[in-house]
Design a protein around this motif. Structure first.
Motif, mmCIF file in Angstrom:
data_model
loop_
_atom_site.group_PDB
_atom_site.id
_atom_site.type_symbol
_atom_site.label_atom_id
_atom_site.label_comp_id
_atom_site.label_asym_id
_atom_site.label_seq_id
_atom_site.Cartn_x
_atom_site.Cartn_y
_atom_site.Cartn_z
ATOM 1 N N HIS A 73 0.857 -1.192 0.000
ATOM 2 C CA HIS A 73 0.000 0.000 0.000
ATOM 3 C C HIS A 73 0.891 1.239 0.000
ATOM 4 O O HIS A 73 1.988 1.231 0.571
ATOM 5 N N ARG B 192 0.646 -9.191 0.542
ATOM 6 C CA ARG B 192 0.105 -7.838 0.593
ATOM 7 C C ARG B 192 0.516 -7.185 1.916
ATOM 8 O O ARG B 192 0.331 -7.776 2.978
ATOM 9 N N TRP C 89 -0.267 -3.762 3.952
ATOM 10 C CA TRP C 89 -1.277 -2.703 3.948
ATOM 11 C C TRP C 89 -0.792 -1.438 4.647
ATOM 12 O O TRP C 89 0.314 -1.381 5.175
ATOM 13 N N ALA D 51 1.576 -0.604 7.874
ATOM 14 C CA ALA D 51 2.333 -1.800 8.247
ATOM 15 C C ALA D 51 3.796 -1.558 7.905
ATOM 16 O O ALA D 51 4.117 -0.800 6.983
ATOM 17 N N ASN E 63 -0.767 -11.891 4.253
ATOM 18 C CA ASN E 63 -1.550 -10.670 4.366
ATOM 19 C C ASN E 63 -1.112 -9.968 5.646
ATOM 20 O O ASN E 63 -1.378 -10.462 6.745
ATOM 21 N N CYS F 263 -1.614 -6.770 7.682
ATOM 22 C CA CYS F 263 -2.658 -5.739 7.748
ATOM 23 C C CYS F 263 -2.168 -4.434 8.375
ATOM 24 O O CYS F 263 -1.051 -4.349 8.894
ATOM 25 N N ASP F 264 -3.044 -3.429 8.348
ATOM 26 C CA ASP F 264 -2.730 -2.080 8.818
ATOM 27 C C ASP F 264 -2.077 -2.085 10.198
ATOM 28 O O ASP F 264 -2.550 -2.738 11.124
ATOM 29 N N THR G 58 -1.518 -14.898 7.962
ATOM 30 C CA THR G 58 -2.297 -13.681 8.146
ATOM 31 C C THR G 58 -1.818 -12.979 9.408
ATOM 32 O O THR G 58 -1.795 -13.582 10.486
ATOM 33 N N LYS H 117 -2.909 -9.778 11.382
ATOM 34 C CA LYS H 117 -3.961 -8.764 11.463
ATOM 35 C C LYS H 117 -3.432 -7.459 12.067
ATOM 36 O O LYS H 117 -2.316 -7.372 12.551
ATOM 37 N N ASN H 118 -4.303 -6.463 12.059
ATOM 38 C CA ASN H 118 -3.972 -5.085 12.446
ATOM 39 C C ASN H 118 -3.314 -5.012 13.822
ATOM 40 O O ASN H 118 -3.764 -5.636 14.775
ATOM 41 N N PRO I 194 -5.848 -9.650 15.555
ATOM 42 C CA PRO I 194 -5.490 -8.264 15.838
ATOM 43 C C PRO I 194 -4.748 -8.124 17.168
ATOM 44 O O PRO I 194 -5.099 -8.759 18.161
#
Length: 188
Positions: free
Chosen positions: A7, A22, A24, A27, A40, A42-43, A58, A60-61, A79
């Motif tokens: 991102h 990815r 985001w 991150a 993935n 995340c933010d 994965t 997470k945020n 998260p």
């Protein structure tokens, strides 16, 4: 790094990131972190130098993955999961990577939102730590743990459903047997 999405407000400084991953907004993946394919991140997540993420992980945020942490393939970090890597940190004592303590999360394990993992532990394959768990010792494969400190409250299937008393999954039909003291479960 071809095939990696970052991102415009994300920062990926590592050159060891697999295709399809990815990263985001907000991150940060530091140089020297190893990230597999199709992850993935995340933010607001942070992956430090020396951390290793397998394929299809994965993150997470708000999750923090510090050096010395290895997550095998298909691990789910909810998260705000937090890993530690030093039993006795002091600001005035500078330690190199060799002085930090490793943690291993085996394939397909799940760490729920807000889980804290104390360094030096191994979380078994398909294990599941409920939200807010504080993991201070090894977790057996397929164990379901909750609390502070985390204790086993049951067993979970590969599909993440709780197993019944006969170690049968009523959702997907798999059956399990104990693999020996401290070794968790294996398919029947």
């Amino acid at each position: 790094m071809t095939g990696v999405f970052v991102h415009e407000r994300g920062l990926c400084e590592s050159t060891e990131v697999g295709d399809g991953t990815r990263v985001w907004a907000f991150a940060h993946v530091l140089p020297g972190a190893r990230v597999g394919r199709d992850c993935n991140i995340c933010d607001g997540a942070f992956v430090e130098t020396g951390a290793v993420l397998g394929d299809r992980v994965t993150v997470k945020n708000g999750t923090l993955v510090f050096g010395g942490v290895t997550c095998e393939d298909e691990v789910f970090l909810g998260p705000n999961v937090l890993f530690t890597n030093d039993f006795r940190p002091r600001a005035h004592i500078k330690k190199g990577p060799e002085a930090l303590i490793d943690t291993l999360v085996r394939h397909n394990a799940t760490l729920g939102a807000g889980t804290v993992v104390v360094c030096g532990t191994e979380i078994g394959a398909f294990a599941f730590a409920g939200a807010g768990a504080v993991v201070t010792k090894d977790v057996e494969p397929h164990a379901f743990v909750v609390g502070n400190p985390a204790v086993r409250k049951g067993w979970v299937c590969e599909c993440a459903a709780r197993l019944d008393d006969d170690l049968h999954c009523t959702e997907c039909g798999l059956d399990f047997v104990t693999a020996g003291e401290g070794k968790g479960l294996t398919r029947a």
